[in-house]
Design a protein around this motif. Structure first.
Motif: not given
Length: 291
Positions: A42, A47-48, A51, A54, A60, A66
Motif C-alpha cells: 500500500a 493507497c490504503s 485497496k 481488494r 476490483v 499498479d
C-alpha cells in the motif's frame, strides 16, 4: 434473444471475475514470497491496505501500472512479470481461454501459455517428439497412452493442446520456426497410420505462410543443443526480452535473463544452419510418409 444475450453477458462477467480472482491470488502469493506485507504494498502504491486487499481477493480490477509497481516491489523476474501483465490484460478483456483447463495445467505452465498467446515469433527445437503446436489428435493420444496418463486427464490435455494450436489459425498468427531431429520422424508413436497422418500434417503445416519446419539429419553429429528441447518466444515489442521455456520431468523453467536467452538464440540459429533446408526437409518427410 434478449435472454440469450443476458446469458452470454453473464458468462463473460463470470469469466472476468474468475480471472481477477486468479490474478489477485497470484499477486498475493508473490507478495508473500517477496516477504512484503499489505502495508508495504500500500505504501509503495500510495493507497490504503484495504485497496491492496481488494485487488488480491479479486473484488476490483487492477491497472497494469499498479501491477508493474507491485512486481517491482516484490522483485519478480521479468519473465513472470510479462506473464502477469498478460493476465492483467486478460482480466480486463475477454481472454484467458486456458482458465477452463486450470485443473490440468501444471504450476507455472500457465505463465508459458499466456506468453505463447502473446508471442509474435515461436522458435521450437524438439529432439524426441513432434512439437505440440503441430501434433495431430491421434499422435497426442498415442503420446498420452505411452506416458500412462489416465484417459479422462488425457482428454483434457489433448483439448488444451488443440486449443493452443488455434493461435496458428488466428488473424495475426505468430511466426513458427521448428527444428526437429530426424529421429522424431523415425520413432514410432502409435501405429503406422498415426505416424503417416502426423507426417502429412507436418507437410501441410510447412506450406503455410510464416511456418518453417527443418529436420536435422541423423548424419549430423553432436551439436550445441545436445538433445535438450526448448521453446523460445519473441514478442511484438522489440524491447521486450525473449523468453525461453524449458520443460523437465517434474518441473519447468522460464528463462528471461538476456545473456542466457541470447545463448539459446545463437544455438537455435546454429541448429537452423546445420539442418536440412526447408525443401530438403519437406522431401524427407514426404518420403517417410509414403513409406
Amino acid at each position: 434473444m434478449a435472454n440469450r444475450q443476458k446469458g452470454a453477458d453473464r458468462v463473460v462477467t463470470d469469466r472476468l471475475t474468475a480471472n481477477r480472482r486468479q490474478l489477485g491470488a497470484m499477486l498475493r502469493r508473490l507478495r508473500e514470497e517477496g516477504g512484503k506485507t499489505l502495508e508495504d504494498a500500500a505504501a509503495h502504491l500510495e493507497c490504503s491496505p484495504a485497496k491492496v486487499s481488494r485487488i488480491e481477493t479479486g473484488q476490483v480490477a487492477v491497472r497494469p501500472i499498479d501491477v508493474r509497481e507491485m512486481l517491482s516491489l516484490y522483485e519478480v523476474s521479468s519473465a513472470r512479470s510479462a506473464a502477469l501483465l498478460a493476465l492483467v490484460r486478460q482480466s480486463r478483456e475477454k481472454k484467458g481461454w486456458w482458465k477452463a483447463y486450470a485443473e490440468v495445467i501444471a504450476e507455472g505452465y500457465e505463465f508459458f501459455i499466456s506468453l505463447e498467446d502473446e508471442a509474435s515469433v515461436i522458435c521450437d527445437y524438439q529432439p524426441f517428439l513432434v512439437p505440440g503446436l503441430l501434433q495431430t489428435e491421434s499422435y497426442m493420444s498415442a503420446v498420452m497412452e505411452a506416458y500412462k496418463v489416465p484417459p479422462a486427464l488425457a482428454a483434457q490435455r489433448i483439448a488444451l493442446r488443440e486449443q493452443r494450436q488455434s493461435i496458428l489459425a488466428g488473424d495475426a498468427p505468430p511466426q513458427l520456426r521448428v527444428v526437429i531431429e530426424e529421429q522424431v520422424l523415425q520413432r514410432p508413436v502409435g501405429d503406422s497410420w498415426v505416424m503417416r497422418e502426423q507426417l502429412r500434417r507436418l507437410l501441410e503445416m510447412g506450406t503455410r505462410p510464416g511456418i518453417s519446419i527443418q529436420v536435422i539429419s541423423v548424419d549430423v553429429g553432436l551439436h550445441p543443443a545436445e538433445g535438450r528441447a526448448f521453446v523460445m518466444l519473441g514478442f511484438p515489442d522489440p524491447s521486450e526480452p525473449k523468453i525461453v521455456y524449458l520443460e523437465h520431468l517434474n518441473e519447468s523453467h522460464l528463462l528471461d535473463d538476456v545473456d542466457r536467452t541470447a545463448d539459446y538464440e545463437r544455438v537455435f540459429s546454429s541448429l537452423q544452419s546445420m539442418a536440412l533446408s526447408l525443401k530438403e526437409s519437406a522431401s524427407l518427410i514426404e518420403r517417410m510418409s509414403a513409406g
